[in-house]
Design an enzyme around this catalytic site. Sequence first.
Site, PDB file in Angstrom:
ATOM      1  N   GLU A  46       0.839  -1.195   0.000  1.00  0.00           N
ATOM      2  CA  GLU A  46       0.000   0.000   0.000  1.00  0.00           C
ATOM      3  C   GLU A  46       0.878   1.250   0.000  1.00  0.00           C
ATOM      4  O   GLU A  46       1.878   1.324   0.728  1.00  0.00           O
ATOM      5  CB  GLU A  46      -0.896   0.002   1.241  1.00  0.00           C
ATOM      6  CG  GLU A  46      -1.828   1.208   1.311  1.00  0.00           C
ATOM      7  CD  GLU A  46      -2.696   1.210   2.568  1.00  0.00           C
ATOM      8  OE1 GLU A  46      -3.891   1.472   2.447  1.00  0.00           O
ATOM      9  OE2 GLU A  46      -2.161   0.936   3.663  1.00  0.00           O
ATOM     10  N   LYS A 128      -8.876   3.035  -2.692  1.00  0.00           N
ATOM     11  CA  LYS A 128      -9.371   2.491  -1.434  1.00  0.00           C
ATOM     12  C   LYS A 128     -10.740   3.098  -1.140  1.00  0.00           C
ATOM     13  O   LYS A 128     -10.917   4.320  -1.198  1.00  0.00           O
ATOM     14  CB  LYS A 128      -8.380   2.822  -0.315  1.00  0.00           C
ATOM     15  CG  LYS A 128      -8.638   2.132   1.011  1.00  0.00           C
ATOM     16  CD  LYS A 128      -7.489   2.431   1.970  1.00  0.00           C
ATOM     17  CE  LYS A 128      -7.667   1.731   3.308  1.00  0.00           C
ATOM     18  NZ  LYS A 128      -6.531   1.997   4.217  1.00  0.00           N
ATOM     19  N   CYS A 162      -5.131  -2.756   2.790  1.00  0.00           N
ATOM     20  CA  CYS A 162      -5.103  -2.637   4.239  1.00  0.00           C
ATOM     21  C   CYS A 162      -6.442  -3.018   4.876  1.00  0.00           C
ATOM     22  O   CYS A 162      -6.933  -4.117   4.679  1.00  0.00           O
ATOM     23  CB  CYS A 162      -4.664  -1.213   4.590  1.00  0.00           C
ATOM     24  SG  CYS A 162      -4.093  -0.972   6.279  1.00  0.00           S
TER      25      CYS A 162
END
Length: 349
Positions: A46, A128, A162
Amino acid sequence: MSQNVTKVAAVQAAPAFLNLEKGVEKTIALIEEAAAAGAKLIAFPECWLPGYPFWAWLDSPAWGMQFVGRYFENSMTANGPEAQRIAAAAAANDIWVVLGYSERCAGSLYIAQLLIDDSGRIVHARRKLKATHVERTIFGEGDGSDIRVHATPLGRVGALCCWEHLNPLTKYAMYAQNEQIHVAAWPSFSLYQGTAYALGPELNNAVSQVYAAEGQCFVVAPTAVVTPEIVEMMCDTDAKRALLPLGGGYTVIYGPDGKLLSERLAPTEEGLVYADIDLGMIPFAKAAADPAGHYSRPDVARLLFNAAPSTCVERLDGGASPRDYSAVFAQDCVDELAVEPEAPGPVIL
């Protein structure tokens, strides 16, 4: 073993922190290394470019403003010259790339991932869905079009970042697209060690493992490494150095039964981990429990999933919206890899 065996690579390395040019060079070197070892897919952590913004967790937003300009300038656009150089490296090395990066779009930043095929086409640029906790002081949000699985010659490939892996409805939307290879991109598991178990390697590696067993897919989970240089840049007190210790690399690859398939590097060690993945293992895992198939109960619970892209501007003159990538990504690729419905209508709880 079936004929559907592919070697994949996951990165465990330190980013070239706040230096996009050096970061691109390191990215290309890792692509070349993975391809030379026979890998057909490489996954990066990430915010690999230009590094994860640890300062947001270490002090006040006012203190962190000193990094804002540098981070913005060293964040990458979805189809700019840096992305094109990385795409060219993917083509030159005949390898698929899933790249974690901070996406710069106009005046905003987004935690993002690029899916690049082995001919150098940018297949998808995803964001995200929801930045986590203090990440929201830096990054914007994605939308339903970012929760997508792609048909590729390697299998059906998807990616999340994540703590998207701790959102059950997001995971279910991915499982329902018959995902076979999943990239779970994480930052370093260095932050807050000993003080916040939820951010540590035990829990978050377990989250990747559960994703593999729950979705009956292969999970490639790269992580970054915190170096003395990063600590020196981020930490001006002993208290901050205690919050951001060195290391934090816990890169793993799991099979569809949750089994660890890769070696483990030391938390401070940089390198690539590999695994041979066999899609023929998936039917055996699915035979026991397919959560979006025979193990579902759509008469009891279904997911309501809006996969449409959203924008703050609707152009009545037919012009492009701020996130209209059709002009820069090959539209035939987008159409070819469109997700077909695979499961009963997803749940209003």
